[in-house]
Design an enzyme around this catalytic site. Structure first.
Site, PDB file in Angstrom:
ATOM      1  N   ASP A  99       0.847  -1.183   0.000  1.00 26.41           N
ATOM      2  CA  ASP A  99       0.000   0.000   0.000  1.00 26.41           C
ATOM      3  C   ASP A  99       0.897   1.254   0.000  1.00 26.41           C
ATOM      4  O   ASP A  99       1.771   1.383  -0.858  1.00 26.41           O
ATOM      5  CB  ASP A  99      -0.957  -0.061   1.199  1.00 26.41           C
ATOM      6  CG  ASP A  99      -2.034   0.999   1.205  1.00 26.41           C
ATOM      7  OD1 ASP A  99      -3.046   0.824   0.511  1.00 26.41           O
ATOM      8  OD2 ASP A  99      -1.853   2.022   1.898  1.00 26.41           O
ATOM      9  N   HIS A 295      -6.889  -6.817  -1.068  1.00 24.30           N
ATOM     10  CA  HIS A 295      -5.856  -5.811  -0.854  1.00 24.30           C
ATOM     11  C   HIS A 295      -4.875  -6.176   0.252  1.00 24.30           C
ATOM     12  O   HIS A 295      -3.672  -5.936   0.132  1.00 24.30           O
ATOM     13  CB  HIS A 295      -6.522  -4.471  -0.513  1.00 24.30           C
ATOM     14  CG  HIS A 295      -5.552  -3.375  -0.221  1.00 24.30           C
ATOM     15  ND1 HIS A 295      -4.698  -2.876  -1.171  1.00 24.30           N
ATOM     16  CD2 HIS A 295      -5.297  -2.677   0.919  1.00 24.30           C
ATOM     17  CE1 HIS A 295      -3.953  -1.914  -0.638  1.00 24.30           C
ATOM     18  NE2 HIS A 295      -4.292  -1.782   0.628  1.00 24.30           N
TER      19      HIS A 295
END
Length: 316
Positions: A99, A295
């Site tokens: 991220d 994710h």
């Protein structure tokens, strides 16, 4: 066993979790997260013969940061990585990021390839500098409610997130989980609402996240708040301006990328993004594409991520 301590870096006291001895590997977390996110990878990487370090980056976790917004530029964040390498007595390291940590990892490899033996990233693609500032680009494409634009006004997003930190963390971890139906590709805040209203929620927690682990993250953000971390986003246009000299520059250290078919961040790049990676990465050693993964891949699919990273490290 992992050990925790503070290291002085660039005038800041950065909290790190470390384990093992050998060549240095630094694991960089994303938003809203801390070094705790790498708990499944620390031991196996250390056991493979590495000194593995997971810092809480500037303004996140137990690492405090300055008050001024402009002290959270990508140059400060990359500078902290370089400073940490040297503070640990090393001249170089392999860096891995997820991220926002991927953003920091890519840019550190771009700006200081001389200290980076290799770079691996999860979820976020390597940077391509746009022709206009990113907040202009996103507003034109998605409107002023795009989540990164929503983060720009000091005090707004943090007030929403700090109202009920446990709810905030539950929604953030659930939103990009593969167990939640994907209702929208891009989070856009509607007028009069907040970001949490635009994200996907679920009853309970994803199967890969325990109540105990959630409690650790909730306690962290109840203590620190979200302002320092949101300041990372408030430097996006400043970063774009200051990175002009690196427009179209390639990332030269050996690289590896981990993506997942149900992670909306790489999916937003459109079809063929994997095939386009060599346009930015001059020494791409491989790509792991996790079918059905979301994710939070280092938490959802820890063994596969671990094995991929160990394979990359063994090649260097």
């Amino acid at each position: 066993m992992p050990k925790n301590r503070f290291v002085e870096v660039n005038g800041l006291s950065l909290h790190i979790t470390e384990q093992g001895s050998g060549p240095l590997v630094i694991l960089l977390h994303g938003f809203p997260d801390s070094g705790y996110t790498w708990r499944h990878q620390l031991g196996p990487i250390a056991d493979a013969g590495y000194h593995v370090v997971a810092p809480d980056q500037r303004g996140a976790g137990k690492s405090r940061g300055p008050e001024a917004v402009d002290q959270y530029s990508i140059f400060h964040l990359a500078g902290d990585v370089v400073g940490l390498i040297h503070a640990l007595g090393e001249e170089e390291a392999v860096i891995v990021g997820h991220d926002w940590g991927a953003v920091v990892a890519w840019h550190t490899a771009l700006l200081r390839p001389d200290v980076i033996r290799g770079v691996a990233a999860l979820s976020v693609l390597p940077p391509r500098r746009t022709s206009e500032p990113p907040m202009t680009v996103s507003e034109k494409k998605f409107g002023p409610g795009f989540y990164q634009n929503y983060f720009q006004k000091p005090g707004v997003a943090e007030a929403e997130f700090e109202r009920d930190v446990e709810k905030t963390m539950r929604v953030f971890f659930a939103d990009r989980s593969p167990e939640v139906p994907l209702e929208s590709l891009v989070p856009v805040v509607a007028p009069g609402e907040g970001l949490l209203d635009a994200l996907n929620a679920m009853p309970g927690l994803p199967s890969w996240l325990s109540e105990e682990d959630l409690a650790v993250m909730v306690a962290t953000f109840e203590e620190t708040g979200f302002t320092s971390f949101l300041n990372w986003y408030r430097n996006l246009d400043r970063n774009w301006e200051q990175l002009a000299a690196w427009h179209d520059a390639k990332i030269t250290p050996p690289s590896f990328f981990v993506t997942a078919t149900r992670d909306l961040i790489p999916a937003a790049a459109g079809p063929g993004f994997i095939e386009r990676l060599p346009e930015v990465l001059s020494d791409l050693r491989g790509v792991l594409n996790l079918e059905g993964g979301g994710h939070w891949m280092q938490l959802e699919r820890p063994a596969e991520v671990r094995d991929a990273l160990l394979g990359f490290l063994a090649e260097l």
